[in-house]
Design an enzyme around this catalytic site. Structure first.
Site, PDB file in Angstrom:
ATOM      1  N   ILE A 141       0.807  -1.275  -0.040  1.00 26.41           N
ATOM      2  CA  ILE A 141       0.074   0.095   0.026  1.00 26.41           C
ATOM      3  C   ILE A 141       0.846   1.285  -0.058  1.00 26.41           C
ATOM      4  O   ILE A 141       1.734   1.323   0.815  1.00 26.41           O
ATOM      5  CB  ILE A 141      -0.831   0.063   1.266  1.00 26.41           C
ATOM      6  CG1 ILE A 141      -1.931  -1.119   1.262  1.00 26.41           C
ATOM      7  CG2 ILE A 141      -1.788   1.246   1.188  1.00 26.41           C
ATOM      8  CD1 ILE A 141      -2.900  -1.193   2.518  1.00 26.41           C
ATOM      9  N   GLU A 195       7.850 -11.528  10.729  1.00 29.31           N
ATOM     10  CA  GLU A 195       9.275 -10.970  10.865  1.00 29.31           C
ATOM     11  C   GLU A 195      10.288 -12.234  11.142  1.00 29.31           C
ATOM     12  O   GLU A 195       9.713 -13.247  11.464  1.00 29.31           O
ATOM     13  CB  GLU A 195       9.427 -10.090  11.803  1.00 29.31           C
ATOM     14  CG  GLU A 195       8.474  -8.855  11.435  1.00 29.31           C
ATOM     15  CD  GLU A 195       9.095  -8.265  10.525  1.00 29.31           C
ATOM     16  OE1 GLU A 195      10.235  -7.719  10.258  1.00 29.31           O
ATOM     17  OE2 GLU A 195       8.273  -7.851   9.435  1.00 29.31           O
ATOM     18  N   LYS A 210       4.879   0.664  12.632  1.00 29.55           N
ATOM     19  CA  LYS A 210       4.447   1.397  11.458  1.00 29.55           C
ATOM     20  C   LYS A 210       3.770   2.480  11.807  1.00 29.55           C
ATOM     21  O   LYS A 210       3.647   3.663  11.205  1.00 29.55           O
ATOM     22  CB  LYS A 210       3.691   0.256  10.762  1.00 29.55           C
ATOM     23  CG  LYS A 210       4.625  -0.930  10.131  1.00 29.55           C
ATOM     24  CD  LYS A 210       3.727  -1.996   9.728  1.00 29.55           C
ATOM     25  CE  LYS A 210       4.360  -2.965   9.011  1.00 29.55           C
ATOM     26  NZ  LYS A 210       3.810  -4.264   8.971  1.00 29.55           N
TER      27      LYS A 210
HETATM   28  P1  NDP Z   1      14.182 -12.608   5.489  1.00 26.40           P
HETATM   29  O1  NDP Z   1      14.712 -12.910   6.957  1.00 26.40           O
HETATM   30  O2  NDP Z   1      13.356 -13.237   4.462  1.00 26.40           O
HETATM   31  O3  NDP Z   1      15.526 -12.090   4.887  1.00 26.40           O
HETATM   32  C1  NDP Z   1      16.633 -11.335   5.412  1.00 26.40           C
HETATM   33  C2  NDP Z   1      17.878 -11.482   4.301  1.00 26.40           C
HETATM   34  O4  NDP Z   1      18.878 -10.828   4.835  1.00 26.40           O
HETATM   35  C3  NDP Z   1      18.199 -12.899   3.988  1.00 26.40           C
HETATM   36  O5  NDP Z   1      18.577 -12.957   2.606  1.00 26.40           O
HETATM   37  C4  NDP Z   1      19.659 -13.091   4.778  1.00 26.40           C
HETATM   38  O6  NDP Z   1      20.517 -13.745   4.021  1.00 26.40           O
HETATM   39  C5  NDP Z   1      19.946 -11.566   4.997  1.00 26.40           C
HETATM   40  N1  NDP Z   1      20.900 -11.486   6.092  1.00 26.40           N
HETATM   41  C6  NDP Z   1      20.595 -11.521   7.259  1.00 26.40           C
HETATM   42  N2  NDP Z   1      21.564 -11.286   8.097  1.00 26.40           N
HETATM   43  C7  NDP Z   1      22.567 -10.945   7.283  1.00 26.40           C
HETATM   44  C8  NDP Z   1      23.907 -10.465   7.483  1.00 26.40           C
HETATM   45  N3  NDP Z   1      24.465 -10.403   8.702  1.00 26.40           N
HETATM   46  N4  NDP Z   1      24.675 -10.109   6.438  1.00 26.40           N
HETATM   47  C9  NDP Z   1      24.340 -10.226   5.230  1.00 26.40           C
HETATM   48  N5  NDP Z   1      22.946 -10.614   4.871  1.00 26.40           N
HETATM   49  C10 NDP Z   1      21.964 -11.082   6.084  1.00 26.40           C
HETATM   50  O7  NDP Z   1      13.574 -11.013   5.827  1.00 26.40           O
HETATM   51  P2  NDP Z   1      12.279 -10.450   4.877  1.00 26.40           P
HETATM   52  O8  NDP Z   1      12.735 -10.537   3.448  1.00 26.40           O
HETATM   53  O9  NDP Z   1      11.044 -10.794   5.225  1.00 26.40           O
HETATM   54  O10 NDP Z   1      12.314  -8.797   5.540  1.00 26.40           O
HETATM   55  C11 NDP Z   1      13.435  -7.869   5.247  1.00 26.40           C
HETATM   56  C12 NDP Z   1      13.019  -6.752   5.726  1.00 26.40           C
HETATM   57  O11 NDP Z   1      11.906  -6.176   4.981  1.00 26.40           O
HETATM   58  C13 NDP Z   1      12.813  -6.634   7.320  1.00 26.40           C
HETATM   59  O12 NDP Z   1      13.277  -5.153   7.755  1.00 26.40           O
HETATM   60  C14 NDP Z   1      11.312  -6.663   7.259  1.00 26.40           C
HETATM   61  O13 NDP Z   1      10.984  -5.801   8.445  1.00 26.40           O
HETATM   62  C15 NDP Z   1      10.968  -5.820   6.212  1.00 26.40           C
HETATM   63  N6  NDP Z   1       9.605  -6.175   5.470  1.00 26.40           N
HETATM   64  C16 NDP Z   1       9.227  -7.450   5.448  1.00 26.40           C
HETATM   65  C17 NDP Z   1       7.899  -7.845   5.098  1.00 26.40           C
HETATM   66  C18 NDP Z   1       7.835  -9.145   4.595  1.00 26.40           C
HETATM   67  O14 NDP Z   1       6.336  -9.376   4.104  1.00 26.40           O
HETATM   68  N7  NDP Z   1       8.356 -10.325   4.868  1.00 26.40           N
HETATM   69  C19 NDP Z   1       7.226  -6.649   4.541  1.00 26.40           C
HETATM   70  C20 NDP Z   1       7.618  -5.225   4.550  1.00 26.40           C
HETATM   71  C21 NDP Z   1       8.773  -5.087   5.322  1.00 26.40           C
HETATM   72  P3  NDP Z   1      20.426 -15.519   3.888  1.00 26.40           P
HETATM   73  O15 NDP Z   1      19.511 -15.287   2.996  1.00 26.40           O
HETATM   74  O16 NDP Z   1      21.912 -16.096   3.478  1.00 26.40           O
HETATM   75  O17 NDP Z   1      19.849 -16.140   5.108  1.00 26.40           O
HETATM   76  N1  HSE Z   2       5.664  -8.831   9.254  1.00 30.28           N
HETATM   77  C1  HSE Z   2       5.164  -7.760   8.474  1.00 30.28           C
HETATM   78  C2  HSE Z   2       3.523  -7.964   8.589  1.00 30.28           C
HETATM   79  C3  HSE Z   2       5.665  -7.594   7.361  1.00 30.28           C
HETATM   80  O1  HSE Z   2       3.003  -9.190   8.843  1.00 30.28           O
HETATM   81  O2  HSE Z   2       2.915  -7.241   8.490  1.00 30.28           O
HETATM   82  C4  HSE Z   2       5.175  -6.495   6.637  1.00 30.28           C
HETATM   83  O3  HSE Z   2       5.663  -5.160   7.129  1.00 30.28           O
END
Ligand code: NDP
Ligand code: HSE
Length: 440
Positions: A141, A195, A210
């Site tokens: 959104i 998360e 948020k």
């Molecule tokens: P994930 O846990 O799925 O992915 C995190 C990524 O970061 C992985 O690829 C991981 O590597 C990498 N990582 C973790 N630690 C390290 C490190 N020390 N050095 C380098 N890379 C690292 O998280 P999400 O994608 O779900 O979320 C990412 C962000 O987006 C967060 O801030 C979350 O709050 C935000 N967000 C998430 C949403 C959702 O729907 N999931 C929606 C909106 C915001 P590896 O893959 O090798 O483990």
């Molecule tokens: N963990 C978050 C949620 C991801 O469930 O809304 C989107 O910010």
């Protein structure tokens, strides 16, 4: 066309994979939108050996963040790492380092923006680059740009919304299929909504980050996360969900920010929503946000609040915005909230309440409770004895009229001391039938 712009991505989990997928699959469209092609320079991850949701050239993967941040050929960094080891300071420092190198930084990290937004925005003001964080609130959104740009001329009166996809998905499944808390949480994790530490979702912290971000933009004031009253969904039982249904309500985790006469109020808590209320039909991982502006009046935004592609959509929009700025050698229009308004205590909030008590099944109990509530000016709208089996204890459920929270707390203290009351099983705020209505 200008020469391609290189983007470095930190993190390729749920959101990072969505971003990479859209960058690959919508490449031509993005080139057209940005006016230049956007090439992935490197993707930094923790474990390069891991299977990825999207096929990429393994040579793009790296574990060296500093090499990426210091690479002068990469003007744009996308931080999608979250909070490694539970620490928000790590991603914050990487963002600051990138801004110090005059790079543009896109992030989806609500925890970092909510906790360090002022510091980051001040750093972005000094940088030739900029900070973009549309994906940090409500996934797909476009609420942040809506507030910052489309509604800039309005004094926003209130924001009310469902802004956590995980808990909305969980409550929907628990309501529809009577599934257990643990099993629906696992499913939300599998679907990529939660998360890395889902405590943040189920305890309401994610929604608190948020609404802190949204209210600071809407009211142009600092909203420290600690000032957001926050309750999650961990105490919601199948019985509460059933009681709500019997009374014509559904339970939702709702975030509310309101402008008051003498400051603002910001809170997150489970709420009984009448089945006729527009928020009641926002299900699964969908989010919805209602705003009231003094010029625009009522406005509602609805869409997917979490997950790989909806969140990727918001990140990609920021990437295109940043690339356009890089091409034209300009910066995003940032505003650092500099006011400090009074943030009212939850004790001063006025609301109706659902109270579920477990009591001895004998005459006079109801009168005792009503008297204890009445002594603190808590008046009752309805009382229901749930179940007809007369097993001891029985459930007596009350819906109150509007009452100041501090009075309700004092009354509940008295009720809990009555010898005929085993316990107060739960207390949940009750919203009125109008959008933005009911509670003060
Ligand atoms: P994930 O846990 O799925 O992915 C995190 C990524 O970061 C992985 O690829 C991981 O590597 C990498 N990582 C973790 N630690 C390290 C490190 N020390 N050095 C380098 N890379 C690292 O998280 P999400 O994608 O779900 O979320 C990412 C962000 O987006 C967060 O801030 C979350 O709050 C935000 N967000 C998430 C949403 C959702 O729907 N999931 C929606 C909106 C915001 P590896 O893959 O090798 O483990
Ligand atoms: N963990 C978050 C949620 C991801 O469930 O809304 C989107 O910010």
């Amino acid at each position: 066309l200008d020469k391609p712009i290189k983007v470095g991505i930190i993190g390729m989990g749920t959101v990072g994979s969505g971003v990479v997928k859209i960058l690959i699959e919508n490449r031509d469209h993005i080139t057209q939108q940005a006016g230049v092609s956007v090439d992935i320079s490197r993707i930094v991850v923790k474990n390069p050996e891991k299977n990825r949701a999207v096929d990429i050239d393994p040579y793009l993967l790296s574990t060296d963040i500093h090499e990426l941040i210091n690479d002068p050929t990469v003007p744009l960094i996308v931080e999608l790492v979250g909070c490694p080891n539970g620490s928000s300071a790590i991603a914050k420092d990487w963002i600051l380092q990138a801004l110090a190198q005059n790079k543009h930084v896109v992030t989806a990290n609500k925890e970092v923006i909510a906790k360090y937004g002022t510091q980051l925005l001040e750093a972005a003001e000094k940088s030739a680059g900029g900070l973009y964080y549309e994906a940090s609130v409500a996934g797909g959104i476009p609420i942040i740009k809506t507030l910052q740009e489309s509604l800039a001329g309005n004094r926003i009166q209130s924001i009310m919304g469902i802004i956590n996809g995980t808990t909305n998905y969980m409550l929907t499944q628990m309501t529809r299929f009577n599934q257990s808390f643990d099993s629906v949480l696992k499913e939300a994790q599998r679907l990529g909504y939660a998360e890395a530490d889902p405590t943040s979702d189920v305890e309401g912290y994610d929604a608190a980050y948020k609404i802190a971000i949204l209210s600071s933009i809407a009211f142009q004031t600092k909203v420290p996360v600690e000032s957001v009253h926050c309750e999650g969904i961990t105490k919601i039982t199948a019985e509460d969900i059933q009681n709500a249904a019997n009374l014509g309500y559904v339970i939702k985790l709702v975030a509310i920010a309101k402008r008051l006469k003498d400051g603002i109020q910001v809170r997150v808590h489970p709420t009984f929503i009448p089945k006729t209320h527009p928020l009641a039909s926002v299900n699964d991982a969908f989010n919805a946000i209602f705003l009231q502006g003094d010029a625009v009046g009522d406005l509602m935004l609805y869409g997917k609040g979490a997950g790989m592609l909806p969140t990727g959509s918001a990140v990609i929009a920021d990437i295109i915005d940043a690339v356009r700025n890089i091409r034209f050698n300009c910066k995003p229009r940032l505003s650092v909230p500099n006011k400090t308004e009074h943030i009212s205590s939850i004790n001063d909030t006025v609301s109706r309440f659902y109270i579920n008590t477990k009591v001895v099944d004998k005459p006079g109990v109801l009168a005792d409770i009503a008297t204890a509530l009445g002594e603190e000016n808590v008046s009752l709208q309805s009382v229901i004895q749930m179940g007809i089996d007369h097993n001891d204890p029985v459930s007596l459920v009350f819906i109150t009229h509007e009452v100041k929270e501090i009075n309700l707390r004092k009354a509940l203290e008295k009720v809990s001391q009555l010898p005929t009351v085993y316990k107060i099983a739960n207390v949940i705020r009750v919203e009125g039938a109008n959008i933005n209505g009911g509670t003060n």
